[in-house]
Enzyme design. Sequence first.
Site, PDB file in Angstrom:
ATOM      1  N   THR A  96       3.778   3.092   5.527  1.00 33.72           N
ATOM      2  CA  THR A  96       2.421   2.600   5.722  1.00 33.72           C
ATOM      3  C   THR A  96       1.664   3.565   6.634  1.00 33.72           C
ATOM      4  O   THR A  96       2.178   3.952   7.683  1.00 33.72           O
ATOM      5  CB  THR A  96       2.416   1.162   6.305  1.00 33.72           C
ATOM      6  OG1 THR A  96       1.095   0.826   6.719  1.00 33.72           O
ATOM      7  CG2 THR A  96       3.341   0.997   7.491  1.00 33.72           C
TER       8      THR A  96
ATOM      9  N   ASP B 221      -0.932   3.156   8.401  1.00 31.58           N
ATOM     10  CA  ASP B 221      -1.635   2.596   9.577  1.00 31.58           C
ATOM     11  C   ASP B 221      -0.822   2.612  10.872  1.00 31.58           C
ATOM     12  O   ASP B 221      -1.366   2.337  11.937  1.00 31.58           O
ATOM     13  CB  ASP B 221      -2.046   1.144   9.311  1.00 31.58           C
ATOM     14  CG  ASP B 221      -3.099   1.044   8.228  1.00 31.58           C
ATOM     15  OD1 ASP B 221      -3.642   2.095   7.842  1.00 31.58           O
ATOM     16  OD2 ASP B 221      -3.379  -0.076   7.776  1.00 31.58           O
TER      17      ASP B 221
ATOM     18  N   ARG C 173      -6.513  -1.342   8.971  1.00 31.16           N
ATOM     19  CA  ARG C 173      -6.984  -2.733   8.899  1.00 31.16           C
ATOM     20  C   ARG C 173      -6.535  -3.527  10.115  1.00 31.16           C
ATOM     21  O   ARG C 173      -7.259  -4.334  10.655  1.00 31.16           O
ATOM     22  CB  ARG C 173      -6.425  -3.390   7.630  1.00 31.16           C
ATOM     23  CG  ARG C 173      -7.478  -4.053   6.798  1.00 31.16           C
ATOM     24  CD  ARG C 173      -6.894  -4.658   5.546  1.00 31.16           C
ATOM     25  NE  ARG C 173      -5.820  -3.888   4.961  1.00 31.16           N
ATOM     26  CZ  ARG C 173      -4.765  -4.411   4.342  1.00 31.16           C
ATOM     27  NH1 ARG C 173      -4.646  -5.713   4.242  1.00 31.16           N
ATOM     28  NH2 ARG C 173      -3.837  -3.656   3.799  1.00 31.16           N
TER      29      ARG C 173
ATOM     30  N   ASP D  99       1.207   0.384  11.755  1.00 32.77           N
ATOM     31  CA  ASP D  99       1.058  -0.970  12.291  1.00 32.77           C
ATOM     32  C   ASP D  99       2.348  -1.782  12.236  1.00 32.77           C
ATOM     33  O   ASP D  99       2.326  -3.001  12.172  1.00 32.77           O
ATOM     34  CB  ASP D  99      -0.081  -1.707  11.568  1.00 32.77           C
ATOM     35  CG  ASP D  99       0.177  -1.841  10.072  1.00 32.77           C
ATOM     36  OD1 ASP D  99       1.114  -1.202   9.562  1.00 32.77           O
ATOM     37  OD2 ASP D  99      -0.575  -2.584   9.416  1.00 32.77           O
TER      38      ASP D  99
ATOM     39  N   GLY E 232       0.833  -1.210   0.000  1.00 33.57           N
ATOM     40  CA  GLY E 232       0.000   0.000   0.000  1.00 33.57           C
ATOM     41  C   GLY E 232       0.862   1.253   0.000  1.00 33.57           C
ATOM     42  O   GLY E 232       1.836   1.331   0.739  1.00 33.57           O
TER      43      GLY E 232
ATOM     44  N   ASP F  49       4.916  -4.786   6.350  1.00 33.92           N
ATOM     45  CA  ASP F  49       5.552  -6.037   6.775  1.00 33.92           C
ATOM     46  C   ASP F  49       5.672  -7.062   5.638  1.00 33.92           C
ATOM     47  O   ASP F  49       6.632  -7.843   5.616  1.00 33.92           O
ATOM     48  CB  ASP F  49       4.896  -6.629   8.020  1.00 33.92           C
ATOM     49  CG  ASP F  49       3.423  -6.878   7.856  1.00 33.92           C
ATOM     50  OD1 ASP F  49       2.882  -6.566   6.785  1.00 33.92           O
ATOM     51  OD2 ASP F  49       2.807  -7.398   8.807  1.00 33.92           O
TER      52      ASP F  49
ATOM     53  N   ARG G 101       1.223  -5.043  -5.818  1.00 36.14           N
ATOM     54  CA  ARG G 101       1.316  -6.264  -5.016  1.00 36.14           C
ATOM     55  C   ARG G 101       1.663  -7.381  -5.997  1.00 36.14           C
ATOM     56  O   ARG G 101       1.178  -7.386  -7.125  1.00 36.14           O
ATOM     57  CB  ARG G 101       0.011  -6.516  -4.279  1.00 36.14           C
ATOM     58  CG  ARG G 101      -0.258  -5.422  -3.258  1.00 36.14           C
ATOM     59  CD  ARG G 101      -1.223  -5.853  -2.185  1.00 36.14           C
ATOM     60  NE  ARG G 101      -1.085  -5.023  -0.990  1.00 36.14           N
ATOM     61  CZ  ARG G 101      -1.735  -3.857  -0.805  1.00 36.14           C
ATOM     62  NH1 ARG G 101      -2.531  -3.394  -1.729  1.00 36.14           N
ATOM     63  NH2 ARG G 101      -1.562  -3.183   0.316  1.00 36.14           N
TER      64      ARG G 101
HETATM   65  P1  ADP Z   1       2.772  -4.337   2.792  1.00 39.86           P
HETATM   66  O1  ADP Z   1       4.208  -4.330   2.426  1.00 39.86           O
HETATM   67  O2  ADP Z   1       2.167  -2.965   2.760  1.00 39.86           O
HETATM   68  O3  ADP Z   1       2.493  -5.114   4.064  1.00 39.86           O
HETATM   69  P2  ADP Z   1       1.795  -6.611   1.238  1.00 39.86           P
HETATM   70  O4  ADP Z   1       1.563  -7.468   2.436  1.00 39.86           O
HETATM   71  O5  ADP Z   1       0.762  -6.606   0.165  1.00 39.86           O
HETATM   72  O6  ADP Z   1       1.976  -5.073   1.616  1.00 39.86           O
HETATM   73  O7  ADP Z   1       3.203  -7.029   0.624  1.00 39.86           O
HETATM   74  C1  ADP Z   1       3.741  -6.339  -0.467  1.00 39.86           C
HETATM   75  C2  ADP Z   1       4.456  -7.305  -1.373  1.00 39.86           C
HETATM   76  O8  ADP Z   1       5.560  -7.878  -0.663  1.00 39.86           O
HETATM   77  C3  ADP Z   1       3.649  -8.497  -1.842  1.00 39.86           C
HETATM   78  O9  ADP Z   1       2.821  -8.195  -2.931  1.00 39.86           O
HETATM   79  C4  ADP Z   1       4.743  -9.470  -2.227  1.00 39.86           C
HETATM   80  O10 ADP Z   1       5.305  -9.145  -3.486  1.00 39.86           O
HETATM   81  C5  ADP Z   1       5.793  -9.198  -1.140  1.00 39.86           C
HETATM   82  N1  ADP Z   1       5.614 -10.173  -0.051  1.00 39.86           N
HETATM   83  C6  ADP Z   1       4.641 -10.206   0.877  1.00 39.86           C
HETATM   84  N2  ADP Z   1       4.769 -11.267   1.698  1.00 39.86           N
HETATM   85  C7  ADP Z   1       5.865 -11.932   1.265  1.00 39.86           C
HETATM   86  C8  ADP Z   1       6.527 -13.146   1.672  1.00 39.86           C
HETATM   87  N3  ADP Z   1       6.088 -13.865   2.706  1.00 39.86           N
HETATM   88  N4  ADP Z   1       7.624 -13.525   0.980  1.00 39.86           N
HETATM   89  C9  ADP Z   1       8.071 -12.781  -0.060  1.00 39.86           C
HETATM   90  N5  ADP Z   1       7.488 -11.662  -0.492  1.00 39.86           N
HETATM   91  C10 ADP Z   1       6.398 -11.232   0.145  1.00 39.86           C
END
Ligand code: ADP
Length: 355
Positions: A129, A131, A175, A133, A15, A107, A76
């Site tokens: 981010t 949030d 969230r 969080d 995000g 995360d 994503r």
């Molecule tokens: P945020 O970084 O805001 O928490 P996401 O959870 O959507 O957002 O994660 C962003 C991107 O990071 C994902 O679309 C993916 O490409 C990568 N990612 C998320 N989780 C993992 C994971 N367990 N292992 C490798 N890459 C990941």
Amino acid sequence: MENKFRRIGILTSGGDAPGMNAVIKSVTCAAISKGVEVIGILGGYSGLINDRIRPLTKNDVADIQSLGGTYLYSDRCDEFKTEEGMQKAIATCKKHNIDGIIAIGGDGTFRGATDLSIRGIPCIGVSGTIDNDITASDITVGYDTAMNTVMKLGDALRDTCESHARCNVIEVMGRNAGYIAIETGLALGAIGVAVQEKPFDKEALFKKMKEARANGRRSFIVVVAEGLGGEFSESLVKEIEAATGIETRFVRPAHIVRGGTPTLADRNFASKCGAKAVEKLLDGVSDVVIVSRHDEITSMEIKFALILDRMYKNKLKDGDLEKFSEAQIEEMKKICDERRKYFDEMYNVVNTIGY
Ligand code: ADP
């Protein structure tokens, strides 16, 4: 020791958040000043997989700190979570001689950074981010701007609520965390704030509103965190009307809160994080996230930060703590206690003075 980094990559993922551009600028200028080239990777990890890059100069990024959104775009990318996707990403790094990466996001983005780090591409995470969080960091890039955006919207709603003697329920993003809701609830003089971290006493809210109305109070603001689910806030509107007889409207600013011009606090925090990320990467540090603790910008191992987060959210799984020493576990507990104390204090103040 000679610097082994000749060229680094930077990406924004997950995000978006206001202030990400200030990190991009800071990383780019700090790295170039140290003789290191910077490659912008477009669209987060999917850009790394699909070889979408843009070399960055100081001129490219000179004024982007004042822009919302992300200059490098975000996405994503589920393919990145597979070994095949990961290998494509590593191939792109090799092709362009990218010696290390700074990844801005939440995360999920940090998990991706760890996966690259353990496969030989040093990575540093920077929080981006709204949030707030990321338990490891007292604040995150984008949080301050998001709160100020909600505050401005809420002030505008207050004006019209006061004119028409109405209540407005505002559902704000968050969230996994109610930080935006409690902080803006206080700033807006909300009579009630509902967050997922705390039980919410609807009857107490209705009673408070009826008493305030009997006392001459015309307008009311109630802030609800997104984490409680869309149905919660929408049905709360009807319940308030039914229980109090006060006309009540609903607003969900949603992604408006993710955009807009970053505040001074976000720009400058983001700039400091970016410079620190470059410093750490060039010092040979990897697999860490840049965090703010007690107003100091420092770094924390990503694996520590992710388990800390699970501890804070009471979501620890069997074996999660096995890799950590007693001292590290104590440190995690201390950070969780500090954050809970802050949240509880804020929540109490909101509920005490809410009118
Ligand atoms: P945020 O970084 O805001 O928490 P996401 O959870 O959507 O957002 O994660 C962003 C991107 O990071 C994902 O679309 C993916 O490409 C990568 N990612 C998320 N989780 C993992 C994971 N367990 N292992 C490798 N890459 C990941």
